[in-house]
Design a protein around this motif. Structure first.
Motif: not given
Lengths: 129, 339
Positions: B19-20, B22-23, B25-29
């Motif tokens: 899970e760590d 994610y590139f 998804f981690g920056v999605t809003t």
């Protein structure tokens, strides 16, 4: 004591006329200082997104420290003097902490391992490209 | 039974650990969703983003792209439909943009330190790779060496490596827009780390959203505000700029948009390119390609295809193409039109 006498009495009994002036000047300076220190940007908010969802919003101009918890993920954030920074995080890469302060509208701090985005939003636009 | 439990445990713990990585998804809003089944729409989008990310991450072991990158010459790699679609889209874009959009430059990205595994160090000053180093990967960056046949991918060079990062977000944004339509969403903004999709219209006045276009040269300007603002709806906006993922070394700017011909960071006076179009994949590929083409060639290309776009140069000039003139406003006073 008639009206005229009363006036004269009051006039003579106020000892420090310059004091009033000083108070006005000091007040004026304080107002000026507030305007200079706090840039005139209304409605700037600090938005905290976790996994893409907007979870918290703060005013950029409050003095506050808080923890963002998502399961075991913890980021400690501080808002002070119109600046936001991540003070500590239990993430692997520490990029969010190393990012330092943000203060301008639309700047963001991203903590990729925690899927956390902290963004300063200006009210003037809906998004930035 | 025991084996089954072990297998399930292995699979699940595997997922948790990964899970760590994610590139996207981690920056999605996701913001301001309204109308229709908004919660369901959002959940479907999230699931899709995670699914695609797991397929195309070049650093996630077992992903389609990871397997392609580590395959030998002629080895048949069977990929998912999604990966196949993105690969086909990439080939189309490669041809449409006269080879300026190229997914097969991953070896060059690694050499310059702009690959995802080096993410923490993007901005650290470092020396240019040597001529020899660049020469050594020259034959390992050709799109023609990757062959797609249905769901089977083969390579003609075993060391060839690809990265779909330049188009996957666009592909995803388009798919999310389809989900939004299916779930009858009326409005909302999807921001996939800079790839913006206006999913419908705003809940106010004329329905237009206002999008700020970043000034790529704030350091050269007195006013550090936006380059301009655009008012629009139901469309995607993507900007490629050299102010993201870059480092300075000896007074020179090195950024992540590499030119396939030189295998070096593009150096032609362009500072950013913004494309506005209903196809976010097109926005994604064209913004990169036009950046590589340069001002004159890029302008010609955009005019020919009648694409709404903004090119901003290093010396504070700008080019507007297509119909963008009719909805751009508040252009920064320190910039002038390019003649």
């Amino acid at each position: 004591m008639n009206r005229v006498e009363k006036f004269q009495y009051i006039k003579t009994k106020i000892p420090f006329k310059w004091f009033d002036f000083a108070v006005l000047i000091v007040l004026g300076l304080i107002i000026l200082l507030v305007f200079l220190l706090v840039p005139f940007k209304e409605g700037e908010r600090v938005n905290v997104y976790i996994e893409g969802d907007l979870k918290y919003t703060y005013s950029l101009y409050e003095e506050v420290g808080f923890e963002i918890k998502n399961g075991e993920n913890i980021n400690k954030v501080k808002i002070s003097n119109g600046k936001v920074k991540v003070i500590s995080s239990n993430c692997a890469n520490q990029n969010c902490v190393l990012h330092g302060e943000i203060s301008m509208a639309n700047e963001r701090i991203v903590c990729l391992p925690h899927k956390l985005v902290i963004e300063i939003s200006g009210e003037e636009v809906d998004a930035v490209s | 039974m025991f084996l089954l439990i072990v297998l399930i445990l292995v699979v699940f713990t595997g997922c948790v650990n990964k899970e760590d990585d994610y590139f996207v998804f981690g920056v999605t809003t996701f913001s301001d969703f309204y109308g229709g089944n908004q919660e369901k729409a959002k959940q479907r989008m999230k699931n899709l983003i995670i699914e695609v990310e797991n397929l195309i991450s070049p650093i996630k072991k077992g992903s389609d792209v990871y397997r392609i990158n580590n395959a030998k010459v002629g080895e048949k790699i069977v990929v998912s439909d999604i990966t196949k679609d993105i690969l086909k889209l990439s080939k189309d874009m490669y041809e449409e943009t006269e080879e300026c959009f190229n997914i097969s430059l991953y070896n060059a990205s690694i050499l310059w330190g702009f690959d995802p595994s080096n993410e923490e160090n993007y901005s650290k000053p470092r020396k240019e790779p040597s001529k020899e180093e660049l020469e050594s990967i020259k034959n390992l960056c050709n799109m023609e060496d990757i062959v797609i046949n249905g769901n089977v991918v083969t390579k003609k060079q075993s060391e060839l490596k690809i990265d779909l990062g330049g188009i996957a977000k666009g592909y995803l944004a388009d798919k999310c827009n389809e989900i939004a339509k299916e779930e009858k969403l009326k409005g909302g903004i999807l921001n996939l780390g800079g790839n913006i999709y206006l999913l419908g219209e705003k809940d106010k006045k004329d329905g237009n959203y206002t999008i700020g276009i970043t000034n790529p040269r704030k350091e050269k300007c007195e006013n550090t505000g936006f380059f301009a603002k655009i008012s629009t709806k139901n469309t995607s906006i993507v900007t490629s700029g050299d102010y993201n993922r870059y480092y300075m070394y000896d007074g020179k700017r090195y950024h992540h948009i590499l030119d396939g011909r030189t295998l070096k960071p593009t150096n032609n006076g362009v500072a950013s390119v913004t494309i506005v179009n209903r196809s976010s994949a097109l926005c994604d590929a064209y913004s990169t390609a036009v950046f590589v083409m340069g001002i004159e060639k890029g302008k010609e290309f955009l005019n020919e295809k009648n694409i709404d776009a903004i090119i901003i140069t290093d010396d504070l000039k700008y080019v507007l193409t297509g119909n963008i003139n009719s909805y751009i406003k508040d252009i920064h006073k320190e910039f002038i039109a390019y003649e």
